[in-house]
Motif scaffolding. Structure first.
Motif, mmCIF file in Angstrom:
data_model
loop_
_atom_site.group_PDB
_atom_site.id
_atom_site.type_symbol
_atom_site.label_atom_id
_atom_site.label_comp_id
_atom_site.label_asym_id
_atom_site.label_seq_id
_atom_site.Cartn_x
_atom_site.Cartn_y
_atom_site.Cartn_z
ATOM 1 N N GLN A 69 0.804 -1.134 0.055
ATOM 2 C CA GLN A 69 0.069 -0.139 -0.074
ATOM 3 C C GLN A 69 0.825 1.171 -0.078
ATOM 4 O O GLN A 69 0.310 2.349 -0.180
ATOM 5 N N SER B 153 -12.243 1.483 -3.758
ATOM 6 C CA SER B 153 -10.602 1.668 -3.679
ATOM 7 C C SER B 153 -10.392 2.953 -3.529
ATOM 8 O O SER B 153 -11.161 4.032 -3.968
ATOM 9 N N SER C 47 -11.249 8.434 -5.032
ATOM 10 C CA SER C 47 -11.543 7.010 -5.019
ATOM 11 C C SER C 47 -12.565 6.488 -6.225
ATOM 12 O O SER C 47 -12.967 7.470 -7.012
ATOM 13 N N LYS D 68 -0.488 5.840 -0.424
ATOM 14 C CA LYS D 68 -1.532 5.122 0.409
ATOM 15 C C LYS D 68 -2.628 4.442 -0.762
ATOM 16 O O LYS D 68 -2.763 5.015 -1.549
ATOM 17 N N THR E 40 -6.050 1.512 -1.103
ATOM 18 C CA THR E 40 -7.054 0.668 -0.503
ATOM 19 C C THR E 40 -7.704 -0.183 -1.146
ATOM 20 O O THR E 40 -8.069 0.575 -2.489
#
Length: 194
Positions: free
Chosen positions: A21, A60, A147, A191, A193
């Motif tokens: 990440q 994400s 995102s 970062k 996710t």
């Protein structure tokens, strides 16, 4: 995560990783700065097996640091993108979602008859190659943080007829596709996710 220097013309690239990440590359890719071929795609890769017929959400987030100049195609300058690279049906179909870029996609958009679309409030130029094996979603307003609900992008493509609901998402990747830098250049994934 992968350094992924797949082009035989690639120059040197070094990766420094804290985790899948959080990592960075220092990439020095040769070329002219004008429509150079992609040399590397350093990325975080997640193996999944999600049939599109049952995939309703796959959120994400991304936070990256890229060189200056994103959102334009300079006549002679660094060429790169920060993007998701999605693979369906055992690498049979590729779907890319570019969040920041300097590379020239407009020619291909016009060549393949792309469309403008808004998904989850984000405006994209979207197009599909003539073989139907490659789709690209190019964000109109580039950003280094944001995102994407990957499922919403894929479901839009199913509704458009560009993908089939019977197809299976097998790989989700995020990273930096680099064609030309002209000098050692740093790209950082701060970062990620999924």
């Amino acid at each position: 995560m992968n350094n992924n220097m797949w082009n035989s013309a690639a120059g040197p690239q070094t990766i420094s990783a804290c985790s899948w990440q959080q990592w960075s590359i220092t990439s020095n890719q040769p070329g002219t700065g004008s429509d150079d071929s992609v040399k590397t795609y350093a990325d975080t890769q997640t193996h999944v097996s999600y049939p599109l017929s049952g995939l309703s959400t796959l959120p994400s987030t991304f936070d990256v640091t890229t060189p200056a100049g994103g959102g334009t195609v300079p006549a002679s300058g660094k060429q790169w993108n920060a993007a998701y690279d999605l693979w369906l049906d055992n690498y049979g179909t590729e779907v890319m979602i570019w969040n920041n870029w300097t590379m020239n996609w407009q020619y291909w958009f016009k060549q393949y008859g792309g469309v403008q679309v808004t998904i989850d409030g984000v405006a994209y130029h979207a197009y599909r190659n003539s073989a139907g094996t490659g789709l690209w979603f190019i964000r109109d307003q580039v950003t280094n943080t944001g995102s994407v609900d990957i499922a919403h992008v894929l479901q839009w493509a199913v509704n458009k007829g560009w993908l089939r609901s019977s197809q299976v998402l097998g790989e989700v990747e995020y990273g930096f596709e680099v064609a030309y830098t002209g000098a050692p250049t740093v790209f950082t994934l701060n970062k990620f996710t999924l």
